[in-house]
Write an enzyme that holds these catalytic residues in place. Structure first.
Site, PDB file in Angstrom:
ATOM      1  N   ASP A  57     -11.196  27.735  -9.166  1.00  0.00           N
ATOM      2  CA  ASP A  57     -10.144  28.731  -8.972  1.00  0.00           C
ATOM      3  C   ASP A  57      -9.902  28.895  -7.478  1.00  0.00           C
ATOM      4  O   ASP A  57     -10.807  29.260  -6.731  1.00  0.00           O
ATOM      5  CB  ASP A  57     -10.582  30.073  -9.589  1.00  0.00           C
ATOM      6  CG  ASP A  57      -9.414  31.021  -9.845  1.00  0.00           C
ATOM      7  OD1 ASP A  57      -8.424  30.947  -9.101  1.00  0.00           O
ATOM      8  OD2 ASP A  57      -9.514  31.826 -10.784  1.00  0.00           O
ATOM      9  N   HIS A  67      -3.673  35.682 -15.645  1.00  0.00           N
ATOM     10  CA  HIS A  67      -4.238  34.848 -14.582  1.00  0.00           C
ATOM     11  C   HIS A  67      -4.414  33.430 -15.114  1.00  0.00           C
ATOM     12  O   HIS A  67      -4.677  33.240 -16.312  1.00  0.00           O
ATOM     13  CB  HIS A  67      -5.590  35.404 -14.118  1.00  0.00           C
ATOM     14  CG  HIS A  67      -6.260  34.604 -13.057  1.00  0.00           C
ATOM     15  ND1 HIS A  67      -5.754  34.487 -11.776  1.00  0.00           N
ATOM     16  CD2 HIS A  67      -7.397  33.853 -13.075  1.00  0.00           C
ATOM     17  CE1 HIS A  67      -6.549  33.707 -11.058  1.00  0.00           C
ATOM     18  NE2 HIS A  67      -7.550  33.313 -11.824  1.00  0.00           N
ATOM     19  N   CYS A  93      -1.769  33.175  -8.041  1.00  0.00           N
ATOM     20  CA  CYS A  93      -2.559  32.237  -8.845  1.00  0.00           C
ATOM     21  C   CYS A  93      -1.715  31.163  -9.515  1.00  0.00           C
ATOM     22  O   CYS A  93      -2.101  29.986  -9.543  1.00  0.00           O
ATOM     23  CB  CYS A  93      -3.398  32.984  -9.878  1.00  0.00           C
ATOM     24  SG  CYS A  93      -2.451  33.789 -11.207  1.00  0.00           S
TER      25      CYS A  93
END
Length: 276
Positions: free
Chosen positions: A125, A111, A75
């Site tokens: 995302d 995250h 991420c």
């Protein structure tokens, strides 16, 4: 619109790698297309972590890894790189810190996701694996079509929870994915948790190599784990076992990632140790 010419990243090269052939505009249609193209062309993967090479918390480095190296990342890399691209195109982007809730309650911010302002703020995302494939309106209550499933935002004093609606039963049951506050972060804010997650014995980031991406902009998807290949097409999931000897070839066939001999040997050892 005019692309920022003094951008520190290769914007034309990045757009070409994604397969974007249009004229980018600061609108929801462009943002949606870029998200889906990114999730198709750029895998969410942990190969450098599994190899023990480590990853950089630097958007320019991550962009080079994607555009020049034909790779993906986790991420902090793929969302960091995508944020840099969107900002270079003129979008207003905020990095959000989130606590992942897939394994139960947590307050650890581990995250990074994106808030992107268009006509209104949207959650975007490209680095959470099997997750929503189109921007979700942050100021909207109730269910929203996330491309691969329905989602909703649940507000609480601790922040906003992104939940996927599990509709396999009679009623839609919200399954919490992560919780976040709409507070701006920089990538360096995640340095400590990034370093910890890469070596934490309770995490699988460095133990189990994987790669996953959309197929043809989704919602179809392909996922390679240490011992199997999972493909979702037209709502149907098929899985096939992958042997150690097949792993590198499968990685190249589905993700275009070719390993050198030493990396192939190292990841084969990782895949072997991860198998039951």
């Amino acid at each position: 619109m005019t692309i920022t010419l003094d951008s520190p990243i290769d914007v034309p090269g990045y757009l070409e790698w994604l397969g974007y052939g249009g004229v980018p505009r600061l609108d929801l249609a462009t943002l949606t297309e870029l998200q889906q193209l990114h999730m198709t062309a750029v895998p969410f993967e942990n190969l450098d972590i599994a190899l023990g090479d480590g990853v950089a918390l630097d958007a320019t480095t991550s962009v080079d890894k994607i555009v020049e190296g034909g790779r993906g990342g986790w991420c902090f890399e793929v969302n960091g790189a995508f944020a840099a691209l969107l900002e270079a195109l003129g979008f207003r982007v905020t990095l959000l810190g989130a606590a992942v809730l897939l394994s139960g309650p947590s307050r650890v911010i581990d995250h990074v996701a994106l808030e992107v302002q268009v006509d209104q703020p949207y959650l975007v995302d490209v680095g959470f694996g099997e997750s929503f494939t189109r921007p979700l309106a942050l100021n909207r209550s109730g269910r929203q079509d996330g491309g691969n499933a329905a989602y909703e935002f649940i507000a609480s004093p601790e922040g906003t929870t992104l939940a996927r609606l599990d509709e396999s039963g009679a009623d839609a049951v919200p399954v919490a994915h992560y919780r976040f506050k709409r507070v701006a972060h920089s990538l360096k804010d995640f340095a400590a948790v990034s370093a910890s997650m890469q070596i934490d014995p309770d995490k699988n980031w460095h133990k189990r190599p994987f790669a996953t991406r959309l197929l043809d902009r989704g919602p179809d998807r392909v996922t390679l784990t240490s011992d199997r290949l999972k493909i979702i097409r037209d709502g149907k999931t098929t899985e096939q076992p992958i042997t150690i000897d097949e792993w590198s070839t499968t990685l190249y066939d589905w993700f275009g990632i070719r390993l050198d001999a030493s990396a192939e040997a190292a990841l084969s050892r990782q895949a072997r140790s991860a198998q039951p």
